[in-house]
Design a protein around this motif. Structure first.
Motif, PDB file in Angstrom:
ATOM      1  N   CYS A   1       0.836  -1.207   0.000  1.00  0.00           N
ATOM      2  CA  CYS A   1       0.000   0.000   0.000  1.00  0.00           C
ATOM      3  C   CYS A   1       0.869   1.255   0.000  1.00  0.00           C
TER       4      CYS A   1
ATOM      5  N   HIS B   1       3.095   2.290   2.152  1.00  0.00           N
ATOM      6  CA  HIS B   1       3.380   2.959   3.424  1.00  0.00           C
ATOM      7  C   HIS B   1       4.886   3.055   3.674  1.00  0.00           C
TER       8      HIS B   1
ATOM      9  N   GLU C   1      -2.457   1.175  10.115  1.00  0.00           N
ATOM     10  CA  GLU C   1      -3.502   1.785   9.271  1.00  0.00           C
ATOM     11  C   GLU C   1      -4.396   0.719   8.658  1.00  0.00           C
ATOM     12  N   GLU C   2      -3.796  -0.446   8.342  1.00  0.00           N
ATOM     13  CA  GLU C   2      -4.526  -1.472   7.572  1.00  0.00           C
ATOM     14  C   GLU C   2      -5.478  -2.269   8.477  1.00  0.00           C
TER      15      GLU C   2
ATOM     16  N   HIS D   1      -2.553  -3.020  -2.732  1.00  0.00           N
ATOM     17  CA  HIS D   1      -3.028  -4.304  -2.199  1.00  0.00           C
ATOM     18  C   HIS D   1      -2.902  -5.432  -3.225  1.00  0.00           C
TER      19      HIS D   1
HETATM   20 ZN   LIG Z   1      -3.989  -0.145   2.173  1.00  0.00          ZN
END
Ligand SMILES: [Zn+2]
Ligand SMILES: [Zn+2]
Length: 409
Positions: A120, A122, A155-156, A379
């Protein structure tokens, strides 16, 4: 987090072009950091090795660092040297965590841990925010306020932003974050005012019947056809009851039940997710799901047990802050580089918790390398990002902070 009376200054603004040049000079170090984080992904609220890496990359900067206890989150505050008695404060956020999924990118620095991947972006979010801390720390003397860097795990699906806010964050007057967007070419940023990312809630429905011999269904209450009917009834509910202008998604993503060809199961379980762009649609989806599930099951002598696990709220870009941030991005990158997004993204984002408390915005950063025709999305096991976009994100964070603290919004 929102404060009542931010101080403003009226000095003429500093030019932004040097930020891009300095961010490009920092790119090799930021790429090294991003790759080190990428190769060693961590999931959830505890990301201690990622924290170590980012702290090492911040070492030597004049930051007040607060290590959070309930998560591996880091709050680093840069005190502006030109701040008045009541300095303005802006929060810049980067999320730190990876996903529980295999990596199939074939990159030389791919995940060293089976079943974990930074899919994602990050890893790049952390590196870009570290880069921004370097650019802003070099300008500390001129900064007319404070910058609060929020490095956030979980966050996920873990609501790490909410946990960090509960544990304690400095009060701020504005907040900004970037998220990489693989479909958007490098050099562009996407933005819109209002709802940007959807609220989500997850659900689980047990359709409880009565099992028995598959040759004698009349002696049983077979949950399989009831579950099938329920999936279709839920889609009809969505299409016929949720007003078309009110975006909503109801996806049944898993069906589990049964053990043998000649056995009717007692229970079939459906699982899935709900997405909405307003609190009212969010509430209508949950209420409708419950009613339709219970009604369809009852029609066929079964029972539906519905569990809804609340997820994140809608991430809403503040109109005023988004217009300000759009203007700064246009000045930094050229107005042609700032793309108005046609609509919200139905994915969810826990920066929503920050945006609930303080006016701010999230923008999407183009990371599609030149010549890539069919980029894998976030993802995906094959998700890639163009590291040449990282200086743009770094400079944009720094530009937004500089201008905001100078009273630009
Ligand atoms: Zn994500
Ligand atoms: Zn993300």
């Amino acid at each position: 987090m929102k404060r009542k009376s931010p101080a403003r200054t009226t000095k003429s603004p500093q030019p932004l072009a040097p930020l891009l040049a300095e961010a490009r000079a920092l790119q090799p170090r930021m790429v090294d950091l991003r790759r080190a984080i990428h190769a060693d992904p961590e999931i959830g609220l505890e990301t201690p090795r990622t924290r170590e890496k980012l702290l090492a990359a911040l070492a030597g900067l004049e930051l007040e660092i607060d290590l959070h206890a309930r998560t591996s989150g880091v709050v680093a505050v840069l005190r502006g040297g030109a701040a008045g008695a009541s300095p303005r404060r802006i929060l810049l956020r980067g999320d730190m965590d990876a996903l529980p999924m295999p990596e199939e990118t074939g990159l030389g620095f791919c995940s060293r841990h089976a079943g974990r991947m930074h899919a994602c972006g990050h890893d790049a979010h952390v590196a870009m925010l570290v880069g921004a801390a370097h650019l802003l720390a070099a300008r500390r003397a001129e900064l007319a306020g404070d910058v609060v860097f929020m490095f956030q795990p979980g966050e996920e699906g873990f609501g790490g932003a909410d946990v960090m806010l509960e544990e304690g964050m400095p009060a701020v007057d504005g907040a900004f974050a970037l998220h990489v967007a693989p479909p958007l070419p490098t050099g562009l940023v996407g933005t819109k005012p209002g709802p940007l990312m959807a609220a989500f809630d997850d659900f689980e429905i047990d359709v409880v019947g009565r099992g028995g011999h598959a040759s004698m269904p009349h002696d049983c209450v077979d949950p399989v056809p009831i579950a099938c009917e329920l999936v279709l009834a839920l889609q009809s509910f969505l299409a016929r009851e949720i007003p078309a202008p009110d975006a909503g998604v109801l996806s049944v993503t898993q069906i589990h039940g049964g053990t043998a060809n000649n056995v009717i199961a007692d229970v079939v379980t459906l699982q899935g997710t709900l997405r909405a762009l307003s609190a009212s649609t969010r509430a209508a989806l949950s209420a409708g799901l419950r009613r339709v599930a219970e009604g369809v099951a009852k029609t066929h002598r079964a029972e539906a047990r519905v569990r809804i696990q609340p997820g994140y709220p809608v991430a809403v870009n503040d109109g005023g802050f988004e217009a300000f941030a759009r203007g700064v991005a246009g000045e930094l990158l050229g107005s042609q580089a700032v793309i108005p997004l046609p609509g919200a993204v139905m994915g969810a984002e826990d920066f929503a918790y920050v945006l609930e408390r303080t006016p701010g915005a999230m923008m999407l950063l183009g990371v599609r390398a030149p010549g890539v025709a069919d980029p894998a999305p976030c993802h995906s096991t094959r998700m890639l990002l163009d590291e040449d976009a990282m200086p743009i994100g770094t400079a944009l964070h720094a530009a937004i902070a500089t201008r905001f603290l100078a009273g630009g919004c």
